[in-house]
Design a protein around this motif. Structure first.
Motif, PDB file in Angstrom:
ATOM      1  N   SER A 198       0.815  -1.208   0.000  1.00  0.00           N
ATOM      2  CA  SER A 198       0.000   0.000   0.000  1.00  0.00           C
ATOM      3  C   SER A 198       0.853   1.264   0.000  1.00  0.00           C
ATOM      4  CB  SER A 198      -0.944  -0.004   1.209  1.00  0.00           C
ATOM      5  OG  SER A 198      -1.835  -1.094   1.125  1.00  0.00           O
ATOM      6  N   GLY A 199       2.007   1.211   0.654  1.00  0.00           N
ATOM      7  CA  GLY A 199       2.901   2.361   0.651  1.00  0.00           C
ATOM      8  C   GLY A 199       3.418   2.684  -0.742  1.00  0.00           C
ATOM      9  N   TRP A 200       3.713   1.663  -1.526  1.00  0.00           N
ATOM     10  CA  TRP A 200       4.137   1.864  -2.921  1.00  0.00           C
ATOM     11  C   TRP A 200       3.046   2.600  -3.695  1.00  0.00           C
ATOM     12  CZ3 TRP A 200       7.368   2.200  -6.806  1.00  0.00           C
ATOM     13  CH2 TRP A 200       7.048   1.783  -8.088  1.00  0.00           C
ATOM     14  N   GLU A 201       1.810   2.179  -3.525  1.00  0.00           N
ATOM     15  CA  GLU A 201       0.703   2.839  -4.218  1.00  0.00           C
ATOM     16  C   GLU A 201       0.508   4.265  -3.708  1.00  0.00           C
ATOM     17  OE1 GLU A 201      -4.055   2.086  -5.165  1.00  0.00           O
ATOM     18  OE2 GLU A 201      -2.789   0.441  -4.464  1.00  0.00           O
ATOM     19  N   GLY A 202       0.557   4.449  -2.386  1.00  0.00           N
ATOM     20  CA  GLY A 202       0.350   5.773  -1.810  1.00  0.00           C
ATOM     21  C   GLY A 202       1.388   6.783  -2.272  1.00  0.00           C
ATOM     22  N   ARG A 203       2.624   6.335  -2.435  1.00  0.00           N
ATOM     23  CA  ARG A 203       3.685   7.235  -2.873  1.00  0.00           C
ATOM     24  C   ARG A 203       3.527   7.655  -4.326  1.00  0.00           C
ATOM     25  NH1 ARG A 203       9.267   4.406  -0.707  1.00  0.00           N
ATOM     26  NH2 ARG A 203      10.014   6.305   0.329  1.00  0.00           N
ATOM     27  N   MET A 204       2.799   6.847  -5.106  1.00  0.00           N
ATOM     28  CA  MET A 204       2.714   7.063  -6.554  1.00  0.00           C
ATOM     29  C   MET A 204       1.433   7.763  -6.984  1.00  0.00           C
ATOM     30  SD  MET A 204       5.527   5.665  -7.743  1.00  0.00           S
ATOM     31  CE  MET A 204       5.315   5.019  -9.389  1.00  0.00           C
ATOM     32  N   LEU A 205       0.582   8.131  -6.048  1.00  0.00           N
ATOM     33  CA  LEU A 205      -0.735   8.653  -6.404  1.00  0.00           C
ATOM     34  C   LEU A 205      -0.682   9.979  -7.151  1.00  0.00           C
ATOM     35  CD1 LEU A 205      -2.940   7.843  -3.289  1.00  0.00           C
ATOM     36  CD2 LEU A 205      -3.337   7.077  -5.624  1.00  0.00           C
ATOM     37  N   GLY A 206       0.098  10.911  -6.651  1.00  0.00           N
ATOM     38  CA  GLY A 206       0.100  12.248  -7.219  1.00  0.00           C
ATOM     39  C   GLY A 206       1.311  12.524  -8.078  1.00  0.00           C
ATOM     40  N   LEU A 207       1.231  13.604  -8.828  1.00  0.00           N
ATOM     41  CA  LEU A 207       2.383  14.034  -9.614  1.00  0.00           C
ATOM     42  C   LEU A 207       3.545  14.356  -8.688  1.00  0.00           C
ATOM     43  CD1 LEU A 207       3.621  14.819 -12.326  1.00  0.00           C
ATOM     44  CD2 LEU A 207       2.582  17.081 -12.068  1.00  0.00           C
ATOM     45  N   CYS A 208       3.243  14.975  -7.547  1.00  0.00           N
ATOM     46  CA  CYS A 208       4.237  15.248  -6.520  1.00  0.00           C
ATOM     47  C   CYS A 208       3.928  14.381  -5.302  1.00  0.00           C
ATOM     48  CB  CYS A 208       4.225  16.717  -6.117  1.00  0.00           C
ATOM     49  SG  CYS A 208       4.630  17.842  -7.478  1.00  0.00           S
ATOM     50  N   PRO A 209       4.942  13.829  -4.633  1.00  0.00           N
ATOM     51  CA  PRO A 209       4.694  12.990  -3.461  1.00  0.00           C
ATOM     52  C   PRO A 209       3.918  13.758  -2.393  1.00  0.00           C
ATOM     53  CG  PRO A 209       6.982  12.812  -4.166  1.00  0.00           C
ATOM     54  CD  PRO A 209       6.374  13.928  -4.951  1.00  0.00           C
ATOM     55  N   SER A 210       2.981  13.078  -1.766  1.00  0.00           N
ATOM     56  CA  SER A 210       2.148  13.681  -0.737  1.00  0.00           C
ATOM     57  C   SER A 210       2.257  12.870   0.546  1.00  0.00           C
ATOM     58  CB  SER A 210       0.689  13.734  -1.193  1.00  0.00           C
ATOM     59  OG  SER A 210      -0.175  13.984  -0.105  1.00  0.00           O
ATOM     60  N   PRO A 211       2.774  13.468   1.622  1.00  0.00           N
ATOM     61  CA  PRO A 211       2.822  12.745   2.902  1.00  0.00           C
ATOM     62  C   PRO A 211       1.442  12.288   3.357  1.00  0.00           C
ATOM     63  CG  PRO A 211       4.145  14.747   3.009  1.00  0.00           C
ATOM     64  CD  PRO A 211       3.396  14.797   1.715  1.00  0.00           C
ATOM     65  N   GLN A 212       0.405  13.049   3.004  1.00  0.00           N
ATOM     66  CA  GLN A 212      -0.954  12.675   3.405  1.00  0.00           C
ATOM     67  C   GLN A 212      -1.389  11.387   2.714  1.00  0.00           C
ATOM     68  OE1 GLN A 212      -0.120  15.817   2.383  1.00  0.00           O
ATOM     69  NE2 GLN A 212      -0.207  16.826   4.383  1.00  0.00           N
ATOM     70  N   HIS A 213      -1.054  11.248   1.425  1.00  0.00           N
ATOM     71  CA  HIS A 213      -1.392  10.021   0.720  1.00  0.00           C
ATOM     72  C   HIS A 213      -0.679   8.827   1.346  1.00  0.00           C
ATOM     73  CE1 HIS A 213      -2.391  12.382  -3.212  1.00  0.00           C
ATOM     74  NE2 HIS A 213      -3.461  12.257  -2.437  1.00  0.00           N
ATOM     75  N   VAL A 214       0.614   8.981   1.607  1.00  0.00           N
ATOM     76  CA  VAL A 214       1.395   7.878   2.163  1.00  0.00           C
ATOM     77  C   VAL A 214       0.870   7.500   3.542  1.00  0.00           C
ATOM     78  CG1 VAL A 214       3.692   7.147   2.902  1.00  0.00           C
ATOM     79  CG2 VAL A 214       3.424   8.526   0.819  1.00  0.00           C
ATOM     80  N   GLU A 215       0.576   8.495   4.354  1.00  0.00           N
ATOM     81  CA  GLU A 215       0.064   8.228   5.702  1.00  0.00           C
ATOM     82  C   GLU A 215      -1.278   7.505   5.639  1.00  0.00           C
ATOM     83  OE1 GLU A 215      -1.262  10.710   9.748  1.00  0.00           O
ATOM     84  OE2 GLU A 215      -0.250  11.739   8.098  1.00  0.00           O
ATOM     85  N   ARG A 216      -2.157   7.952   4.745  1.00  0.00           N
ATOM     86  CA  ARG A 216      -3.482   7.337   4.629  1.00  0.00           C
ATOM     87  C   ARG A 216      -3.371   5.888   4.180  1.00  0.00           C
ATOM     88  NH1 ARG A 216      -7.768   7.672   0.502  1.00  0.00           N
ATOM     89  NH2 ARG A 216      -9.801   7.575   1.531  1.00  0.00           N
ATOM     90  N   PHE A 217      -2.513   5.619   3.205  1.00  0.00           N
ATOM     91  CA  PHE A 217      -2.380   4.269   2.682  1.00  0.00           C
ATOM     92  C   PHE A 217      -1.588   3.362   3.620  1.00  0.00           C
ATOM     93  CE2 PHE A 217      -4.326   5.830  -1.008  1.00  0.00           C
ATOM     94  CZ  PHE A 217      -4.560   4.807  -1.890  1.00  0.00           C
ATOM     95  N   SER A 218      -0.850   3.932   4.555  1.00  0.00           N
ATOM     96  CA  SER A 218      -0.061   3.133   5.490  1.00  0.00           C
ATOM     97  C   SER A 218      -0.808   2.814   6.774  1.00  0.00           C
ATOM     98  CB  SER A 218       1.250   3.866   5.823  1.00  0.00           C
ATOM     99  OG  SER A 218       2.024   4.048   4.660  1.00  0.00           O
ATOM    100  N   GLU A 219      -1.983   3.403   6.975  1.00  0.00           N
ATOM    101  CA  GLU A 219      -2.775   3.085   8.161  1.00  0.00           C
ATOM    102  C   GLU A 219      -3.066   1.586   8.151  1.00  0.00           C
ATOM    103  OE1 GLU A 219      -5.966   1.912  10.385  1.00  0.00           O
ATOM    104  OE2 GLU A 219      -6.416   2.318   8.271  1.00  0.00           O
ATOM    105  N   PRO A 220      -2.778   0.869   9.248  1.00  0.00           N
ATOM    106  CA  PRO A 220      -2.741  -0.597   9.206  1.00  0.00           C
ATOM    107  C   PRO A 220      -3.976  -1.268   8.628  1.00  0.00           C
ATOM    108  CG  PRO A 220      -1.775   0.176  11.253  1.00  0.00           C
ATOM    109  CD  PRO A 220      -2.329   1.387  10.558  1.00  0.00           C
ATOM    110  N   GLN A 221      -5.177  -0.920   9.094  1.00  0.00           N
ATOM    111  CA  GLN A 221      -6.370  -1.617   8.607  1.00  0.00           C
ATOM    112  C   GLN A 221      -6.659  -1.293   7.148  1.00  0.00           C
ATOM    113  OE1 GLN A 221      -7.956  -4.113  10.179  1.00  0.00           O
ATOM    114  NE2 GLN A 221      -6.287  -3.839  11.638  1.00  0.00           N
TER     115      GLN A 221
END
Length: 323
Positions: A198-221
């Protein structure tokens, strides 16, 4: 530049049992007498949130959002049993019937575009039109691009973290290697794999990396449901025949469609949207400059909000200023 409509609360909530295992979370907001639209979330394995309702004018639209099997507030979470594309297509039809809707607009992004197309091709008589974003045709080459080789060559630093849980001797088939861990009995290994996936996907979502995307996708559940369900689907070719969605576009060629895709989408490259547009004579393709995959990028959000206004104007025969 258009932005979201203000957040609103649902006026109705439903816990809809669709079989002996799965119960879906469904809610309704906006205008009960408005143009029905269903928000189809991505993943597979993600879910809806309060922002999902904000692409639609609540005075014009009867807005339906729901969490797919194993996702979000649907139960049981991250469950893979009876969880296929065609189960989800059947679920959409159950929701439509349960809510007493005759026809609706389909609004879906990423995997949500895949499911919207599959549903429309199965039930074209129940669809007014489609607004689809970040097109994912779920072909073998699309999965290979993101999970085996392609995006890996552009982001080798992020890719290194994605492949870290997998031994070198298994890296020739990353989907199979992840599937073994995500469905195994070792819960520590399962969660480690889920966070890397999920972290791989979260890092790739936007044109520019977004800590919010990574944090959201890294939430365990959330990470667990996204990784387990996505890997389950992709191991099974998303339960689609080769190039099925393009092959069957003749079934919905008459329906109006608006296709929105970021020029620099690294998860679902632009050729997905381009090929869909070529097979869909009644569609309009909008390629958004300076945008990647995420619906929250300003150019994508602007295009989506404008698209819902345009669709309402067409279907309700409204003058431009009212939509």
């Amino acid at each position: 530049m258009q932005t979201w409509y203000p957040q609103i609360k649902p006026y109705a909530r439903h816990d809809l049992a669709v079989d002996d295992i799965h119960t879906l979370y469904v809610d309704e907001s906006g205008s009960p007498e408005g143009l029905p639209v269903v928000f189809i979330h991505g993943g597979p394995g993600s879910g809806c949130d309060a922002q999902s309702r904000c692409y639609f004018d609540p005075n014009l639209y009867h807005i339906v959002t729901f969490d797919q099997r194993g996702c979000g507030r649907s139960t049981p979470r991250a469950n893979l049993e009876n969880n296929t594309t065609w189960d989800l297509v059947a679920d959409l039809e159950r929701i439509r019937e349960h809510l007493g809707i005759d026809k609706w607009v389909l609004f879906g992004g990423s995997w949500g575009s895949t499911l919207a197309l599959a549903y429309a091709q199965t039930h074209p008589e129940r669809v007014h039109g489609l607004i689809v974003r970040g097109i994912f045709l779920a072909r073998p080459q699309d999965i290979h691009w993101f999970y085996q080789e392609g995006a890996s060559r552009l982001f080798p630093d992020y890719w290194q973290d994605y492949r870290a849980p997998i031994p070198v001797e298994e890296r020739h088939d990353m989907i199979a290697a992840y599937h073994k861990r995500l469905t195994g009995n070792d819960q520590i290994a399962q969660m480690h794999a889920a966070k890397a996936w999920s972290g791989w996907e979260g890092r790739m979502l936007g044109l520019c990396p977004s800590p919010q995307h990574v944090e959201r996708f890294s939430e365990p559940q959330r990470a667990l449901s996204i990784a387990r369900i996505e890997c389950h689907y992709f191991t099974n070719n998303s339960f689609l025949e080769p190039n099925q969605l393009i092959r069957d576009m003749h079934k919905i060629a008459h329906l109006p469609g608006i296709i929105i895709h970021g020029r620099y989408d690294m998860i679902c490259p632009l050729d997905n949207a381009w090929e869909l547009h070529q097979a869909w004579p009644n569609s309009e393709l909008q390629v958004i400059r300076e945008a990647g995959h995420a619906a929250s990028e300003p150019g994508i959000t602007d295009a989506l909000v404008r698209a819902t206004g345009e669709m309402a104007r067409r279907l309700l025969d409204l003058p431009p200023e009212e939509a």
